[in-house]
Motif scaffolding. Structure first.
Motif, PDB file in Angstrom:
ATOM      1  N   GLN A 162      51.348  35.895  -3.965  1.00  0.00           N
ATOM      2  CA  GLN A 162      50.628  36.535  -2.868  1.00  0.00           C
ATOM      3  C   GLN A 162      49.178  36.721  -3.274  1.00  0.00           C
ATOM      4  O   GLN A 162      48.863  36.797  -4.458  1.00  0.00           O
ATOM      5  CB  GLN A 162      51.264  37.885  -2.542  1.00  0.00           C
ATOM      6  CG  GLN A 162      52.682  37.754  -2.053  1.00  0.00           C
ATOM      7  CD  GLN A 162      53.275  39.103  -1.685  1.00  0.00           C
ATOM      8  OE1 GLN A 162      52.668  40.157  -1.847  1.00  0.00           O
ATOM      9  NE2 GLN A 162      54.485  39.066  -1.172  1.00  0.00           N
ATOM     10  N   TRP A 163      48.309  36.778  -2.278  1.00  0.00           N
ATOM     11  CA  TRP A 163      46.890  37.005  -2.522  1.00  0.00           C
ATOM     12  C   TRP A 163      46.351  37.977  -1.490  1.00  0.00           C
ATOM     13  O   TRP A 163      46.944  38.145  -0.425  1.00  0.00           O
ATOM     14  CB  TRP A 163      46.099  35.687  -2.496  1.00  0.00           C
ATOM     15  CG  TRP A 163      46.130  35.005  -1.153  1.00  0.00           C
ATOM     16  CD1 TRP A 163      47.067  34.128  -0.712  1.00  0.00           C
ATOM     17  CD2 TRP A 163      45.191  35.171  -0.103  1.00  0.00           C
ATOM     18  NE1 TRP A 163      46.758  33.736   0.566  1.00  0.00           N
ATOM     19  CE2 TRP A 163      45.620  34.354   0.965  1.00  0.00           C
ATOM     20  CE3 TRP A 163      44.024  35.911   0.037  1.00  0.00           C
ATOM     21  CZ2 TRP A 163      44.909  34.273   2.158  1.00  0.00           C
ATOM     22  CZ3 TRP A 163      43.326  35.831   1.239  1.00  0.00           C
ATOM     23  CH2 TRP A 163      43.779  35.012   2.279  1.00  0.00           C
ATOM     24  N   ARG A 164      45.243  38.628  -1.856  1.00  0.00           N
ATOM     25  CA  ARG A 164      44.633  39.598  -0.952  1.00  0.00           C
ATOM     26  C   ARG A 164      43.145  39.688  -1.250  1.00  0.00           C
ATOM     27  O   ARG A 164      42.733  39.876  -2.386  1.00  0.00           O
ATOM     28  CB  ARG A 164      45.291  40.956  -1.143  1.00  0.00           C
ATOM     29  CG  ARG A 164      44.751  42.026  -0.240  1.00  0.00           C
ATOM     30  CD  ARG A 164      45.556  43.282  -0.381  1.00  0.00           C
ATOM     31  NE  ARG A 164      45.372  43.831  -1.726  1.00  0.00           N
ATOM     32  CZ  ARG A 164      45.270  45.117  -1.982  1.00  0.00           C
ATOM     33  NH1 ARG A 164      45.379  45.990  -0.999  1.00  0.00           N
ATOM     34  NH2 ARG A 164      45.099  45.555  -3.206  1.00  0.00           N
ATOM     35  N   ALA A 165      42.333  39.528  -0.226  1.00  0.00           N
ATOM     36  CA  ALA A 165      40.890  39.748  -0.342  1.00  0.00           C
ATOM     37  C   ALA A 165      40.642  41.239  -0.172  1.00  0.00           C
ATOM     38  O   ALA A 165      41.313  41.900   0.619  1.00  0.00           O
ATOM     39  CB  ALA A 165      40.148  38.963   0.723  1.00  0.00           C
ATOM     40  N   GLN A 166      39.670  41.762  -0.924  1.00  0.00           N
ATOM     41  CA  GLN A 166      39.431  43.198  -0.901  1.00  0.00           C
ATOM     42  C   GLN A 166      37.971  43.506  -0.607  1.00  0.00           C
ATOM     43  O   GLN A 166      37.091  43.066  -1.340  1.00  0.00           O
ATOM     44  CB  GLN A 166      39.810  43.809  -2.238  1.00  0.00           C
ATOM     45  CG  GLN A 166      41.262  43.600  -2.568  1.00  0.00           C
ATOM     46  CD  GLN A 166      41.599  44.126  -3.950  1.00  0.00           C
ATOM     47  OE1 GLN A 166      40.805  44.788  -4.590  1.00  0.00           O
ATOM     48  NE2 GLN A 166      42.790  43.827  -4.396  1.00  0.00           N
ATOM     49  N   GLY A 167      37.742  44.227   0.445  1.00  0.00           N
ATOM     50  CA  GLY A 167      36.405  44.697   0.741  1.00  0.00           C
ATOM     51  C   GLY A 167      35.457  43.624   1.243  1.00  0.00           C
ATOM     52  O   GLY A 167      35.802  42.468   1.403  1.00  0.00           O
ATOM     53  N   SER A 168      34.227  44.059   1.458  1.00  0.00           N
ATOM     54  CA  SER A 168      33.234  43.162   2.037  1.00  0.00           C
ATOM     55  C   SER A 168      32.411  42.427   0.991  1.00  0.00           C
ATOM     56  O   SER A 168      31.505  41.685   1.334  1.00  0.00           O
ATOM     57  CB  SER A 168      32.304  43.966   2.950  1.00  0.00           C
ATOM     58  OG  SER A 168      31.667  44.977   2.193  1.00  0.00           O
ATOM     59  N   PHE A 169      32.693  42.599  -0.296  1.00  0.00           N
ATOM     60  CA  PHE A 169      31.929  41.942  -1.346  1.00  0.00           C
ATOM     61  C   PHE A 169      32.474  40.579  -1.720  1.00  0.00           C
ATOM     62  O   PHE A 169      31.954  39.926  -2.610  1.00  0.00           O
ATOM     63  CB  PHE A 169      31.837  42.826  -2.591  1.00  0.00           C
ATOM     64  CG  PHE A 169      31.048  44.079  -2.358  1.00  0.00           C
ATOM     65  CD1 PHE A 169      29.684  44.029  -2.129  1.00  0.00           C
ATOM     66  CD2 PHE A 169      31.682  45.309  -2.342  1.00  0.00           C
ATOM     67  CE1 PHE A 169      28.954  45.173  -1.893  1.00  0.00           C
ATOM     68  CE2 PHE A 169      30.961  46.465  -2.115  1.00  0.00           C
ATOM     69  CZ  PHE A 169      29.601  46.405  -1.887  1.00  0.00           C
ATOM     70  N   GLY A 170      33.555  40.127  -1.069  1.00  0.00           N
ATOM     71  CA  GLY A 170      34.095  38.804  -1.319  1.00  0.00           C
ATOM     72  C   GLY A 170      34.975  38.696  -2.538  1.00  0.00           C
ATOM     73  O   GLY A 170      35.153  37.615  -3.078  1.00  0.00           O
ATOM     74  N   PHE A 171      35.544  39.800  -2.999  1.00  0.00           N
ATOM     75  CA  PHE A 171      36.434  39.773  -4.143  1.00  0.00           C
ATOM     76  C   PHE A 171      37.883  39.831  -3.676  1.00  0.00           C
ATOM     77  O   PHE A 171      38.177  40.314  -2.590  1.00  0.00           O
ATOM     78  CB  PHE A 171      36.170  40.961  -5.078  1.00  0.00           C
ATOM     79  CG  PHE A 171      34.823  40.904  -5.730  1.00  0.00           C
ATOM     80  CD1 PHE A 171      34.582  40.020  -6.757  1.00  0.00           C
ATOM     81  CD2 PHE A 171      33.811  41.735  -5.299  1.00  0.00           C
ATOM     82  CE1 PHE A 171      33.339  39.963  -7.360  1.00  0.00           C
ATOM     83  CE2 PHE A 171      32.564  41.693  -5.896  1.00  0.00           C
ATOM     84  CZ  PHE A 171      32.321  40.805  -6.931  1.00  0.00           C
ATOM     85  N   GLY A 172      38.782  39.379  -4.533  1.00  0.00           N
ATOM     86  CA  GLY A 172      40.193  39.448  -4.219  1.00  0.00           C
ATOM     87  C   GLY A 172      41.035  39.306  -5.463  1.00  0.00           C
ATOM     88  O   GLY A 172      40.523  39.100  -6.566  1.00  0.00           O
ATOM     89  N   GLU A 173      42.338  39.420  -5.274  1.00  0.00           N
ATOM     90  CA  GLU A 173      43.271  39.250  -6.378  1.00  0.00           C
ATOM     91  C   GLU A 173      44.511  38.531  -5.891  1.00  0.00           C
ATOM     92  O   GLU A 173      44.802  38.503  -4.693  1.00  0.00           O
ATOM     93  CB  GLU A 173      43.616  40.594  -7.011  1.00  0.00           C
ATOM     94  CG  GLU A 173      44.360  41.542  -6.101  1.00  0.00           C
ATOM     95  CD  GLU A 173      44.639  42.861  -6.794  1.00  0.00           C
ATOM     96  OE1 GLU A 173      45.466  42.873  -7.729  1.00  0.00           O
ATOM     97  OE2 GLU A 173      44.031  43.861  -6.396  1.00  0.00           O
ATOM     98  N   ALA A 174      45.213  37.944  -6.843  1.00  0.00           N
ATOM     99  CA  ALA A 174      46.408  37.185  -6.505  1.00  0.00           C
ATOM    100  C   ALA A 174      47.403  37.238  -7.647  1.00  0.00           C
ATOM    101  O   ALA A 174      47.039  37.459  -8.801  1.00  0.00           O
ATOM    102  CB  ALA A 174      46.038  35.741  -6.213  1.00  0.00           C
ATOM    103  N   THR A 175      48.653  37.031  -7.310  1.00  0.00           N
ATOM    104  CA  THR A 175      49.719  36.951  -8.310  1.00  0.00           C
ATOM    105  C   THR A 175      50.259  35.538  -8.350  1.00  0.00           C
ATOM    106  O   THR A 175      50.124  34.782  -7.383  1.00  0.00           O
ATOM    107  CB  THR A 175      50.860  37.921  -7.974  1.00  0.00           C
ATOM    108  OG1 THR A 175      51.397  37.568  -6.691  1.00  0.00           O
ATOM    109  CG2 THR A 175      50.391  39.366  -7.967  1.00  0.00           C
ATOM    110  N   LEU A 176      50.865  35.193  -9.469  1.00  0.00           N
ATOM    111  CA  LEU A 176      51.440  33.865  -9.669  1.00  0.00           C
ATOM    112  C   LEU A 176      52.798  34.010 -10.324  1.00  0.00           C
ATOM    113  O   LEU A 176      52.932  34.715 -11.332  1.00  0.00           O
ATOM    114  CB  LEU A 176      50.516  33.035 -10.567  1.00  0.00           C
ATOM    115  CG  LEU A 176      50.981  31.631 -10.927  1.00  0.00           C
ATOM    116  CD1 LEU A 176      50.949  30.737  -9.699  1.00  0.00           C
ATOM    117  CD2 LEU A 176      50.101  31.058 -12.028  1.00  0.00           C
ATOM    118  N   GLU A 177      53.813  33.374  -9.753  1.00  0.00           N
ATOM    119  CA  GLU A 177      55.151  33.320 -10.331  1.00  0.00           C
ATOM    120  C   GLU A 177      55.614  31.874 -10.263  1.00  0.00           C
ATOM    121  O   GLU A 177      55.588  31.258  -9.196  1.00  0.00           O
ATOM    122  CB  GLU A 177      56.126  34.195  -9.542  1.00  0.00           C
ATOM    123  CG  GLU A 177      55.805  35.672  -9.615  1.00  0.00           C
ATOM    124  CD  GLU A 177      56.809  36.503  -8.831  1.00  0.00           C
ATOM    125  OE1 GLU A 177      58.020  36.159  -8.826  1.00  0.00           O
ATOM    126  OE2 GLU A 177      56.376  37.491  -8.211  1.00  0.00           O
TER     127      GLU A 177
END
Length: 163
Positions: free
Chosen positions: A82-97
């Protein structure tokens, strides 16, 4: 050797999406994967170099602002997350399995938010660093930055920032 000075400022981890039908010489979306800006059905390609092994994965990410990803590696095991963008600064995080037990977490930043082109860096459960690029213009982004989109050649010769 390739070096990613842009990614050196990004924290440790990203995974977005994958496509088993992607060719080594370039990223090709499957027929049912199309960019759809602002829509949850948005679908874009992804490429990641897994550590310094030369193994890479390709696939696709689905969603806008958040979503899922899935694909296949050059070593014939699948990965998803899953992935998710966070906020208006263009950053995000994601997981990998991955099917072989490999996991990871990554952080990414958008190079061009309007097209969803993003790049990131993450850490695998093995302790190795992995690099990820995603977006409907990711092939042109890689050509502009590294001169090619051949995933096998890119990941064979890629070095982590600072090495």
């Amino acid at each position: 050797m390739f070096s990613l000075h842009v990614l050196s400022a990004i924290a440790s981890a990203i995974a977005i999406a994958l496509v088993a039908s992607t060719a080594l010489a370039g990223l090709k979306l499957p027929a049912n994967c199309a960019p759809n800006r602002g829509n949850l059905s948005n679908c874009v390609p992804i490429l990641a170099c897994l550590g310094d092994s030369g193994i890479f994965f390709t696939g696709r990410a689905i969603g806008w602002g958040k979503g899922t990803h899935a694909g296949q590696t050059s070593a014939n095991f699948g990965c998803h997350g899953q992935w998710r963008a966070q906020g208006s600064f263009g950053f995000g995080e994601a997981t990998l399995e991955c099917d072989n037990g490999l996991t990871g977490k990554a952080f990414f930043t958008y190079q061009h938010p309007e097209t969803g082109t993003a790049s990131g860096i993450g850490r695998l459960s093995t302790g190795e660093i992995f690099h990820v690029w995603s977006g409907n213009n990711v092939d042109q982004f890689l050509i502009n930055k590294y001169g090619e989109v051949d995933a096998g050649a890119l990941c064979q010769n890629f070095t982590a920032p600072g090495t």
